[in-house]
Design a protein around this motif. Structure first.
Motif, PDB file in Angstrom:
ATOM      1  N   ARG A 237     -66.194 -40.212   2.225  1.00 24.96           N
ATOM      2  CA  ARG A 237     -66.721 -39.182   3.140  1.00 24.96           C
ATOM      3  C   ARG A 237     -67.919 -38.467   2.518  1.00 24.96           C
ATOM      4  O   ARG A 237     -68.934 -38.224   3.187  1.00 24.96           O
ATOM      5  CB  ARG A 237     -65.621 -38.175   3.493  1.00 24.96           C
ATOM      6  N   GLU A 238     -67.813 -38.122   1.228  1.00 21.47           N
ATOM      7  CA  GLU A 238     -68.932 -37.472   0.553  1.00 21.47           C
ATOM      8  C   GLU A 238     -70.154 -38.389   0.525  1.00 21.47           C
ATOM      9  O   GLU A 238     -71.293 -37.932   0.720  1.00 21.47           O
ATOM     10  CB  GLU A 238     -68.531 -37.088  -0.870  1.00 21.47           C
ATOM     11  N   ALA A 239     -69.916 -39.682   0.269  1.00 15.68           N
ATOM     12  CA  ALA A 239     -71.030 -40.632   0.213  1.00 15.68           C
ATOM     13  C   ALA A 239     -71.707 -40.761   1.571  1.00 15.68           C
ATOM     14  O   ALA A 239     -72.957 -40.769   1.663  1.00 15.68           O
ATOM     15  CB  ALA A 239     -70.521 -41.990  -0.270  1.00 15.68           C
ATOM     16  N   GLU A 240     -70.948 -40.856   2.637  1.00 17.69           N
ATOM     17  CA  GLU A 240     -71.543 -41.006   3.970  1.00 17.69           C
ATOM     18  C   GLU A 240     -72.291 -39.742   4.388  1.00 17.69           C
ATOM     19  O   GLU A 240     -73.338 -39.813   5.046  1.00 17.69           O
ATOM     20  CB  GLU A 240     -70.454 -41.339   4.980  1.00 17.69           C
TER      21      GLU A 240
ATOM     22  N   PRO B 190     -70.353 -54.325  -9.161  1.00 20.02           N
ATOM     23  CA  PRO B 190     -71.255 -53.164  -9.053  1.00 20.02           C
ATOM     24  C   PRO B 190     -71.745 -52.975  -7.615  1.00 20.02           C
ATOM     25  O   PRO B 190     -71.707 -53.895  -6.799  1.00 20.02           O
ATOM     26  CB  PRO B 190     -72.420 -53.522  -9.995  1.00 20.02           C
ATOM     27  N   VAL B 191     -72.231 -51.778  -7.334  1.00 20.14           N
ATOM     28  CA  VAL B 191     -72.761 -51.479  -5.996  1.00 20.14           C
ATOM     29  C   VAL B 191     -74.017 -52.313  -5.765  1.00 20.14           C
ATOM     30  O   VAL B 191     -74.947 -52.297  -6.589  1.00 20.14           O
ATOM     31  CB  VAL B 191     -73.088 -49.982  -5.862  1.00 20.14           C
ATOM     32  N   PRO B 192     -74.095 -53.098  -4.658  1.00 17.56           N
ATOM     33  CA  PRO B 192     -75.267 -53.963  -4.421  1.00 17.56           C
ATOM     34  C   PRO B 192     -76.551 -53.165  -4.236  1.00 17.56           C
ATOM     35  O   PRO B 192     -76.549 -51.969  -3.967  1.00 17.56           O
ATOM     36  CB  PRO B 192     -74.880 -54.729  -3.152  1.00 17.56           C
ATOM     37  N   PHE B 193     -77.659 -53.907  -4.338  1.00 18.41           N
ATOM     38  CA  PHE B 193     -78.986 -53.303  -4.170  1.00 18.41           C
ATOM     39  C   PHE B 193     -79.270 -53.059  -2.683  1.00 18.41           C
ATOM     40  O   PHE B 193     -78.884 -53.852  -1.830  1.00 18.41           O
ATOM     41  CB  PHE B 193     -80.047 -54.235  -4.765  1.00 18.41           C
ATOM     42  N   LEU B 194     -79.962 -51.960  -2.401  1.00 19.46           N
ATOM     43  CA  LEU B 194     -80.363 -51.631  -1.037  1.00 19.46           C
ATOM     44  C   LEU B 194     -81.883 -51.641  -0.959  1.00 19.46           C
ATOM     45  O   LEU B 194     -82.562 -51.006  -1.773  1.00 19.46           O
ATOM     46  CB  LEU B 194     -79.835 -50.257  -0.626  1.00 19.46           C
ATOM     47  N   ASP B 195     -82.428 -52.361   0.034  1.00 20.79           N
ATOM     48  CA  ASP B 195     -83.871 -52.425   0.225  1.00 20.79           C
ATOM     49  C   ASP B 195     -84.414 -51.029   0.546  1.00 20.79           C
ATOM     50  O   ASP B 195     -83.962 -50.387   1.498  1.00 20.79           O
ATOM     51  CB  ASP B 195     -84.188 -53.385   1.378  1.00 20.79           C
ATOM     52  N   PRO B 196     -85.363 -50.525  -0.258  1.00 21.36           N
ATOM     53  CA  PRO B 196     -85.868 -49.160  -0.005  1.00 21.36           C
ATOM     54  C   PRO B 196     -86.625 -49.037   1.304  1.00 21.36           C
ATOM     55  O   PRO B 196     -86.798 -47.931   1.819  1.00 21.36           O
ATOM     56  CB  PRO B 196     -86.785 -48.890  -1.206  1.00 21.36           C
ATOM     57  N   GLY B 197     -87.118 -50.134   1.869  1.00 20.50           N
ATOM     58  CA  GLY B 197     -87.771 -50.101   3.181  1.00 20.50           C
ATOM     59  C   GLY B 197     -89.169 -49.516   3.178  1.00 20.50           C
ATOM     60  O   GLY B 197     -89.620 -48.995   4.204  1.00 20.50           O
TER      61      GLY B 197
ATOM     62  N   LYS C   7     -74.031 -47.334   4.364  1.00 20.32           N
ATOM     63  CA  LYS C   7     -72.631 -47.023   4.637  1.00 20.32           C
ATOM     64  C   LYS C   7     -71.763 -48.274   4.549  1.00 20.32           C
ATOM     65  O   LYS C   7     -70.632 -48.227   4.029  1.00 20.32           O
ATOM     66  CB  LYS C   7     -72.497 -46.378   6.020  1.00 20.32           C
ATOM     67  N   THR C   8     -72.262 -49.378   5.040  1.00 17.62           N
ATOM     68  CA  THR C   8     -71.503 -50.630   4.944  1.00 17.62           C
ATOM     69  C   THR C   8     -71.285 -51.023   3.488  1.00 17.62           C
ATOM     70  O   THR C   8     -70.196 -51.462   3.096  1.00 17.62           O
ATOM     71  CB  THR C   8     -72.254 -51.748   5.682  1.00 17.62           C
ATOM     72  N   ILE C   9     -72.318 -50.830   2.661  1.00 15.39           N
ATOM     73  CA  ILE C   9     -72.200 -51.181   1.242  1.00 15.39           C
ATOM     74  C   ILE C   9     -71.143 -50.333   0.550  1.00 15.39           C
ATOM     75  O   ILE C   9     -70.289 -50.839  -0.193  1.00 15.39           O
ATOM     76  CB  ILE C   9     -73.569 -51.028   0.549  1.00 15.39           C
ATOM     77  N   VAL C  10     -71.158 -49.003   0.767  1.00 13.99           N
ATOM     78  CA  VAL C  10     -70.202 -48.132   0.073  1.00 13.99           C
ATOM     79  C   VAL C  10     -68.780 -48.352   0.600  1.00 13.99           C
ATOM     80  O   VAL C  10     -67.806 -48.235  -0.154  1.00 13.99           O
ATOM     81  CB  VAL C  10     -70.611 -46.648   0.189  1.00 13.99           C
ATOM     82  N   ARG C  11     -68.653 -48.691   1.883  1.00 10.75           N
ATOM     83  CA  ARG C  11     -67.312 -48.974   2.406  1.00 10.75           C
ATOM     84  C   ARG C  11     -66.737 -50.231   1.776  1.00 10.75           C
ATOM     85  O   ARG C  11     -65.558 -50.276   1.402  1.00 10.75           O
ATOM     86  CB  ARG C  11     -67.370 -49.120   3.919  1.00 10.75           C
ATOM     87  N   ARG C  12     -67.579 -51.258   1.634  1.00  6.69           N
ATOM     88  CA  ARG C  12     -67.109 -52.476   0.985  1.00  6.69           C
ATOM     89  C   ARG C  12     -66.770 -52.219  -0.482  1.00  6.69           C
ATOM     90  O   ARG C  12     -65.782 -52.754  -1.003  1.00  6.69           O
ATOM     91  CB  ARG C  12     -68.179 -53.565   1.093  1.00  6.69           C
ATOM     92  N   ALA C  13     -67.581 -51.401  -1.132  1.00  2.00           N
ATOM     93  CA  ALA C  13     -67.306 -51.069  -2.532  1.00  2.00           C
ATOM     94  C   ALA C  13     -65.992 -50.302  -2.656  1.00  2.00           C
ATOM     95  O   ALA C  13     -65.189 -50.561  -3.568  1.00  2.00           O
ATOM     96  CB  ALA C  13     -68.459 -50.246  -3.115  1.00  2.00           C
ATOM     97  N   ALA C  14     -65.744 -49.366  -1.754  1.00  2.00           N
ATOM     98  CA  ALA C  14     -64.482 -48.607  -1.779  1.00  2.00           C
ATOM     99  C   ALA C  14     -63.290 -49.523  -1.519  1.00  2.00           C
ATOM    100  O   ALA C  14     -62.244 -49.411  -2.175  1.00  2.00           O
ATOM    101  CB  ALA C  14     -64.524 -47.485  -0.755  1.00  2.00           C
ATOM    102  N   ASP C  15     -63.433 -50.445  -0.566  1.00  2.00           N
ATOM    103  CA  ASP C  15     -62.349 -51.402  -0.298  1.00  2.00           C
ATOM    104  C   ASP C  15     -62.075 -52.275  -1.519  1.00  2.00           C
ATOM    105  O   ASP C  15     -60.920 -52.582  -1.837  1.00  2.00           O
ATOM    106  CB  ASP C  15     -62.705 -52.278   0.900  1.00  2.00           C
ATOM    107  N   ASP C  16     -63.126 -52.670  -2.212  1.00  2.00           N
ATOM    108  CA  ASP C  16     -62.964 -53.492  -3.418  1.00  2.00           C
ATOM    109  C   ASP C  16     -62.228 -52.715  -4.495  1.00  2.00           C
ATOM    110  O   ASP C  16     -61.347 -53.250  -5.192  1.00  2.00           O
ATOM    111  CB  ASP C  16     -64.339 -53.932  -3.920  1.00  2.00           C
TER     112      ASP C  16
END
Length: 368
Positions: free
Chosen positions: A123-126, A199-206, A272-281
């Motif tokens: 929740r804090e991350a989102e 580890p948390v995957p890389f996110l394209d800065p855009g 958000k998808t990345i952090v949710r997958r990381a939390a599930d892992d």
């Protein structure tokens, strides 16, 4: 950061303010020192328990030989003690049931605690992701997320250790033995727990270059120039005129802003998808290790108290057998046996005195 700055500047006052010297002193003096004291006390307790068992067996036979008239009363007392030990073994089903039910509840509670803590981190991350562009600060955000995850996992394992000790005390309540020692349970260590987690995957800065920004603006402004050019053409004006160009600029600017907002929303959704997958892992990997560690705790508690019950029963049974043997010993053999038992008892007492010294705290340096 304060300690690193103090090291660069060689500033002792800043180094003390960082708290690291106090932390090092605490780890060396309290944590490591406490571990040595606990190990020494545990060893002393085991030695004293062995000495007391030997003293009970030898002392029972010696008392029967020295005063044969007390043998019947001694036999009755020892038989009663043996009956209590037998009853203790019969009651083993109750403490084993307490252990089984308690461990089932403990595993469920610990898994819920881990999930609840990870949900709070998520929740804090989102909320942090919704407050801005995650691509611009993704490295710092990833470090923060990993630290918060490690802290949540550590808190769960500390609580697991406390609950394991509480369960061991509940099982110990079924025993009527005095000075009952508890098993050594250490489940709070989180070293290596998060190693299986990716580890948390890389996110394209855009980020867009100047050319890309111009292209996005032109793509939006083209329709505006064409539409207003056709309208003004009815008034006899050319397709490209100041009015159509101005309208194209306004519509192009609006299209660029909308495109920027769309890309921001897309990056936020991806983050958000990345952090949710990381939390599930984390929940999947750490939950498995947590269950395995609690199963090991269950086996340790079960083996510990089973051994205690059998040891107590065996000691009392040996005492009964020794007293029965003493009651049937001939007078000619009694004196010889009494001398042997006195020598054995003296040896046991010396052994017990040495065991007590093991459990004592060593004298500080300079005060020996």
């Amino acid at each position: 950061m304060l300690r690193l700055h103090a090291a660069r500047e060689r500033d002792r006052e800043l180094n003390e303010e960082s708290g690291f010297p106090a932390l090092v002193r605490y780890l060396r003096q309290d944590v490591l020192g406490q571990a040595e004291r606990l190990a020494r006390r545990s060893a002393a307790h085991d030695l004293l328990s062995t000495a007391d068992s030997l003293r009970l067996s030898v002392g029972s036979e010696l008392q029967a030989l020295q005063d044969p008239t007390t043998t019947p009363r001694l036999l009755v007392e020892l038989e009663q003690a043996k009956a209590r030990a037998d009853d203790q073994r019969r009651r083993s089903a109750r403490w084993q049931l307490t252990l089984s039910d308690g461990m089932t509840d403990l595993i469920a509670d610990m898994e819920h605690d881990l999930r609840d803590r990870m949900r709070s981190v998520l929740r804090e991350a989102e909320e942090a992701i919704d407050q801005g562009d995650p691509g611009a600060v993704w490295d710092q955000f990833s470090d923060w997320f990993e630290q918060r995850t490690a802290s949540a996992v550590s808190d769960t394992f500390v609580w697991t250790d406390e609950r394991s000790q509480w369960l061991a005390r509940r099982v110990a309540d079924h025993f009527s033995l005095e000075e009952l020692r508890l098993p050594d349970l250490r489940t709070g260590d989180t070293e290596g727990v998060l190693d299986p987690v990716e580890p948390v995957p890389f996110l394209d800065p855009g980020h867009l270059g100047a050319g890309q920004k111009i292209l996005v603006g032109m793509r939006g402004s083209y329709g505006g120039v064409l539409m207003f050019g056709l309208l003004t053409g009815l008034l006899g004006m050319s397709l490209v005129n100041p009015l159509s160009v101005g309208a194209g600029l306004l519509i192009g600017t609006k299209a660029y802003r909308e495109d920027r907002e769309t890309r921001l929303k897309r990056r936020q959704a991806e983050a958000k998808t990345i952090v949710r997958r990381a939390a599930d892992d984390v929940i999947f990997q750490v939950g498995k290790q947590l269950r395995d560690r609690l199963r090991a705790v269950q086996r340790a508690i079960r083996d510990h108290f089973t051994e205690l019950a059998e040891e107590h029963h065996r000691t009392l049974a040996d005492s009964v057998q020794a007293a029965q043997k003493a009651a049937s010993t001939f007078a000619a053999e009694r004196e010889v046996r009494i001398r042997e038992l006195r020598a054995e008892l003296a040896t046991v007492e010396r052994f017990r005195a040495q065991a007590q010294l093991v459990g004592q705290e060593p004298a500080p340096a300079g005060h020996a």
